[in-house]
Design an enzyme around this catalytic site. Sequence first.
Site, PDB file in Angstrom:
ATOM      1  N   LYS A 148     -32.564 -15.951 100.603  1.00 46.30           N
ATOM      2  CA  LYS A 148     -31.408 -16.405  99.845  1.00 46.30           C
ATOM      3  C   LYS A 148     -31.624 -16.016  98.372  1.00 46.30           C
ATOM      4  O   LYS A 148     -32.779 -15.850  97.981  1.00 46.30           O
ATOM      5  CB  LYS A 148     -31.229 -17.906 100.014  1.00 46.30           C
ATOM      6  CG  LYS A 148     -32.047 -18.773  99.048  1.00 46.30           C
ATOM      7  CD  LYS A 148     -31.553 -20.198  99.024  1.00 46.30           C
ATOM      8  CE  LYS A 148     -31.984 -20.853  97.740  1.00 46.30           C
ATOM      9  NZ  LYS A 148     -31.683 -22.232  97.601  1.00 46.30           N
ATOM     10  N   HIS A 178     -34.781 -21.792 104.823  1.00 45.00           N
ATOM     11  CA  HIS A 178     -36.018 -22.451 105.245  1.00 45.00           C
ATOM     12  C   HIS A 178     -35.785 -23.889 105.721  1.00 45.00           C
ATOM     13  O   HIS A 178     -36.618 -24.461 106.407  1.00 45.00           O
ATOM     14  CB  HIS A 178     -37.096 -22.391 104.159  1.00 45.00           C
ATOM     15  CG  HIS A 178     -36.823 -23.225 102.966  1.00 45.00           C
ATOM     16  ND1 HIS A 178     -36.075 -22.784 101.906  1.00 45.00           N
ATOM     17  CD2 HIS A 178     -37.197 -24.483 102.662  1.00 45.00           C
ATOM     18  CE1 HIS A 178     -36.005 -23.729 101.021  1.00 45.00           C
ATOM     19  NE2 HIS A 178     -36.674 -24.781 101.434  1.00 45.00           N
ATOM     20  N   ASP A 235     -26.310 -22.843  95.168  1.00 51.93           N
ATOM     21  CA  ASP A 235     -27.753 -22.853  95.403  1.00 51.93           C
ATOM     22  C   ASP A 235     -28.141 -23.733  96.590  1.00 51.93           C
ATOM     23  O   ASP A 235     -29.103 -23.434  97.289  1.00 51.93           O
ATOM     24  CB  ASP A 235     -28.461 -23.352  94.131  1.00 51.93           C
ATOM     25  CG  ASP A 235     -29.976 -23.163  94.208  1.00 51.93           C
ATOM     26  OD1 ASP A 235     -30.407 -22.047  94.562  1.00 51.93           O
ATOM     27  OD2 ASP A 235     -30.718 -24.131  93.942  1.00 51.93           O
ATOM     28  N   HIS A 240     -28.133 -24.705 102.491  1.00 48.37           N
ATOM     29  CA  HIS A 240     -28.937 -25.757 103.130  1.00 48.37           C
ATOM     30  C   HIS A 240     -28.085 -26.915 103.665  1.00 48.37           C
ATOM     31  O   HIS A 240     -28.225 -27.331 104.810  1.00 48.37           O
ATOM     32  CB  HIS A 240     -29.970 -26.326 102.157  1.00 48.37           C
ATOM     33  CG  HIS A 240     -30.859 -25.293 101.538  1.00 48.37           C
ATOM     34  ND1 HIS A 240     -31.398 -24.262 102.273  1.00 48.37           N
ATOM     35  CD2 HIS A 240     -31.315 -25.117 100.278  1.00 48.37           C
ATOM     36  CE1 HIS A 240     -32.136 -23.509 101.470  1.00 48.37           C
ATOM     37  NE2 HIS A 240     -32.094 -24.002 100.268  1.00 48.37           N
ATOM     38  N   LYS A 331     -30.423 -32.017  90.959  1.00 49.18           N
ATOM     39  CA  LYS A 331     -31.723 -31.894  90.281  1.00 49.18           C
ATOM     40  C   LYS A 331     -31.937 -33.138  89.439  1.00 49.18           C
ATOM     41  O   LYS A 331     -30.992 -33.806  89.031  1.00 49.18           O
ATOM     42  CB  LYS A 331     -31.710 -30.688  89.329  1.00 49.18           C
ATOM     43  CG  LYS A 331     -31.383 -29.386  90.008  1.00 49.18           C
ATOM     44  CD  LYS A 331     -32.614 -28.753  90.552  1.00 49.18           C
ATOM     45  CE  LYS A 331     -32.297 -27.440  91.245  1.00 49.18           C
ATOM     46  NZ  LYS A 331     -33.262 -27.106  92.266  1.00 49.18           N
TER      47      LYS A 331
HETATM   48  P1  NAP Z   1     -40.404 -12.726  91.630  1.00 49.48           P
HETATM   49  O1  NAP Z   1     -41.525 -13.663  91.417  1.00 49.48           O
HETATM   50  O2  NAP Z   1     -39.655 -12.216  90.434  1.00 49.48           O
HETATM   51  O3  NAP Z   1     -41.004 -11.451  92.407  1.00 49.48           O
HETATM   52  C1  NAP Z   1     -40.257 -10.298  92.620  1.00 49.48           C
HETATM   53  C2  NAP Z   1     -41.120  -9.313  93.397  1.00 49.48           C
HETATM   54  O4  NAP Z   1     -40.376  -8.124  93.611  1.00 49.48           O
HETATM   55  C3  NAP Z   1     -42.380  -8.909  92.699  1.00 49.48           C
HETATM   56  O5  NAP Z   1     -43.406  -8.735  93.650  1.00 49.48           O
HETATM   57  C4  NAP Z   1     -42.016  -7.579  92.082  1.00 49.48           C
HETATM   58  O6  NAP Z   1     -43.189  -6.829  91.848  1.00 49.48           O
HETATM   59  C5  NAP Z   1     -41.136  -6.993  93.186  1.00 49.48           C
HETATM   60  N1  NAP Z   1     -40.207  -5.978  92.735  1.00 49.48           N
HETATM   61  C6  NAP Z   1     -39.324  -6.065  91.700  1.00 49.48           C
HETATM   62  N2  NAP Z   1     -38.629  -4.902  91.600  1.00 49.48           N
HETATM   63  C7  NAP Z   1     -39.069  -4.104  92.601  1.00 49.48           C
HETATM   64  C8  NAP Z   1     -38.743  -2.792  93.007  1.00 49.48           C
HETATM   65  N3  NAP Z   1     -37.821  -2.043  92.365  1.00 49.48           N
HETATM   66  N4  NAP Z   1     -39.376  -2.263  94.066  1.00 49.48           N
HETATM   67  C9  NAP Z   1     -40.327  -2.982  94.717  1.00 49.48           C
HETATM   68  N5  NAP Z   1     -40.671  -4.225  94.380  1.00 49.48           N
HETATM   69  C10 NAP Z   1     -40.063  -4.780  93.322  1.00 49.48           C
HETATM   70  O7  NAP Z   1     -39.317 -13.292  92.624  1.00 49.48           O
HETATM   71  P2  NAP Z   1     -39.525 -14.407  93.773  1.00 49.48           P
HETATM   72  O8  NAP Z   1     -39.380 -15.739  93.157  1.00 49.48           O
HETATM   73  O9  NAP Z   1     -40.758 -14.113  94.525  1.00 49.48           O
HETATM   74  O10 NAP Z   1     -38.226 -14.201  94.650  1.00 49.48           O
HETATM   75  C11 NAP Z   1     -38.085 -13.111  95.556  1.00 49.48           C
HETATM   76  C12 NAP Z   1     -36.768 -13.293  96.320  1.00 49.48           C
HETATM   77  O11 NAP Z   1     -36.816 -14.509  97.053  1.00 49.48           O
HETATM   78  C13 NAP Z   1     -35.542 -13.413  95.419  1.00 49.48           C
HETATM   79  O12 NAP Z   1     -34.426 -12.855  96.081  1.00 49.48           O
HETATM   80  C14 NAP Z   1     -35.334 -14.919  95.294  1.00 49.48           C
HETATM   81  O13 NAP Z   1     -33.996 -15.241  95.026  1.00 49.48           O
HETATM   82  C15 NAP Z   1     -35.739 -15.368  96.682  1.00 49.48           C
HETATM   83  N6  NAP Z   1     -36.206 -16.759  96.737  1.00 49.48           N
HETATM   84  C16 NAP Z   1     -37.272 -17.166  96.004  1.00 49.48           C
HETATM   85  C17 NAP Z   1     -37.705 -18.480  96.105  1.00 49.48           C
HETATM   86  C18 NAP Z   1     -38.897 -18.970  95.333  1.00 49.48           C
HETATM   87  O14 NAP Z   1     -39.277 -20.148  95.531  1.00 49.48           O
HETATM   88  N7  NAP Z   1     -39.533 -18.175  94.498  1.00 49.48           N
HETATM   89  C19 NAP Z   1     -37.038 -19.383  96.946  1.00 49.48           C
HETATM   90  C20 NAP Z   1     -35.962 -18.927  97.707  1.00 49.48           C
HETATM   91  C21 NAP Z   1     -35.561 -17.619  97.584  1.00 49.48           C
HETATM   92  P3  NAP Z   1     -43.267  -5.609  90.809  1.00 49.48           P
HETATM   93  O15 NAP Z   1     -42.693  -6.091  89.531  1.00 49.48           O
HETATM   94  O16 NAP Z   1     -44.706  -5.289  90.766  1.00 49.48           O
HETATM   95  O17 NAP Z   1     -42.469  -4.517  91.402  1.00 49.48           O
END
Ligand code: NAP
Length: 484
Positions: A148, A178, A235, A240, A331
């Site tokens: 998401k 989830h 969100d 959810h 929140k």
């Molecule tokens: P994040 O911490 O910003 O991580 C983004 C990841 O993507 C990093 O590993 C980054 O590494 C990689 N990336 C960015 N641009 C890229 C590219 N052009 N090619 C390949 N890899 C690339 O984000 P996140 O929080 O993990 O979230 C990831 C996804 O899950 C998002 O869609 C978010 O909305 C969703 N999500 C996250 C959470 C959460 O709790 N964090 C919960 C629900 C959903 P590099 O910069 O090294 O490329």
Amino acid sequence: MVSRVIPVDPFDLVIFGGTGDLARRKILPGLFRRFCSGQMPEEARITGAARSEMDDDAYRALVGEAIREFGGPRACDHGTLEAFLERVGYEQVDAMGEGGWSALKARMRPGCVRAFYFSVAPSLFGALAERLKGFGLADDDSRVVVEKPFGKDLASARALNLTLAQHFDETQIYRIDHYLGKETVQNLMAVRFGNVLFEPLWNAQFVDHIQITVAETVDVSGRGGYYDQSGAMRDMVQNHLMQLLCLIAMEPPARFEPDAVRDEKLKVIRALDPVDHHHIVRGQYAPDDNQPGYRAHVEDPRSRTESFVAMRCHISNWRWAGTPFYLRTGKMLRARTSEIAVVFKDAPHSIFGADAGRHRNVLAIRLQPNEGMTLDVTIKEPGPGGMRLVDVPLDMSFAEALGPEAEEVPDAYERLIMDVIRGNQTLFMRGDEVEAAWAWTDPIIEGWQTRGDVPKPYDAHSSGPEDALMLMHRDGRKWREIRT
Ligand code: NAP
């Protein structure tokens, strides 16, 4: 109880965004716990992929650190962690570029299930899907997992679905919510469809109303940029809460199979009435002496995005006609709790007279914390002094009822990732479900924008705005207390 963990087939799992927050906090620790439980076969391989330059060893160090922080007690066992890390590698790949893809392909082994987890911004989904096919990494049996947010409205969700559909069949696409991976959510289906007790009462004739609450204590600091574009409706409610609503309201599917379950959920969404704006309350947490308010956590000091929403909705079908469903999420509330409460109607006639008071059966399904269920039943208050009635909960805390193994139930992510490897889509959203959910939420959000609606301020650590209490009060009902 004897554990019945069945290993999954050998797999190659690639986590795009393998260095990101979600991978470090949820996906990798979840995989580690499945490894500890014996569910991961010897031949399983996990490859992180992102733009950052690093080799396998550097990535293993990153993964090891994440698991020590988020992996639970077994992460302290050096040998176990090392054995897991031997299955982990890294490839430098840019979703938008051409480098690294052939090397990534060389890591894929014939005969293994291939799964690609898109833990990156949704704007990269299309590029990833195209390259996976273009470089020959994905075959007709490969699976892609997408996170998401799945769109921000119907048009963007439809565009995302079309993009993915250009490269993958719907049976290969796993849209994660989830909440569906939580033990209690599945138990909800077990309770409804595995017992004869509840289903005959599960309708407008016997149920007065249903409350679904997902309350969080956290603020939006740290993710204000994303959240301010989204708000509680996009969100939390569109995904959810809607999923929980579907599971509680759906008709019994003929079989516990992916499309049978998802067809029934879709019918619920399609039967939802449009929501009258008088039946929705938006809120935004206000500053107080001790802490900043919502607007200090986002860029726009005049933001009108809601950090809280409460609403009354109705499902127009034979089972639920006239039964209100109250949804609430926010929140910075009093406690972190997620709960579904089925509040049954009063007994048709009280033989105990008015002095006995009003008593109702309530089935409360707790998703967090302390996953479990309670059923409030009315009994006689013990002791002399006549027939006084009191409600007592029959408590089914899973940890207590099922012993230590229940405390080790897989968390939502680890269960869902294993379902991907098994090829079981039951707990994943289908494309048409997601679109139907947006089709229902879009007019609500558009209505706020057209009317220039301003969210009501509410105190931090409260139950939300006063108007949300009134929403229930006007109907002669009361929200259940938000408490842990
Ligand atoms: P994040 O911490 O910003 O991580 C983004 C990841 O993507 C990093 O590993 C980054 O590494 C990689 N990336 C960015 N641009 C890229 C590219 N052009 N090619 C390949 N890899 C690339 O984000 P996140 O929080 O993990 O979230 C990831 C996804 O899950 C998002 O869609 C978010 O909305 C969703 N999500 C996250 C959470 C959460 O709790 N964090 C919960 C629900 C959903 P590099 O910069 O090294 O490329």
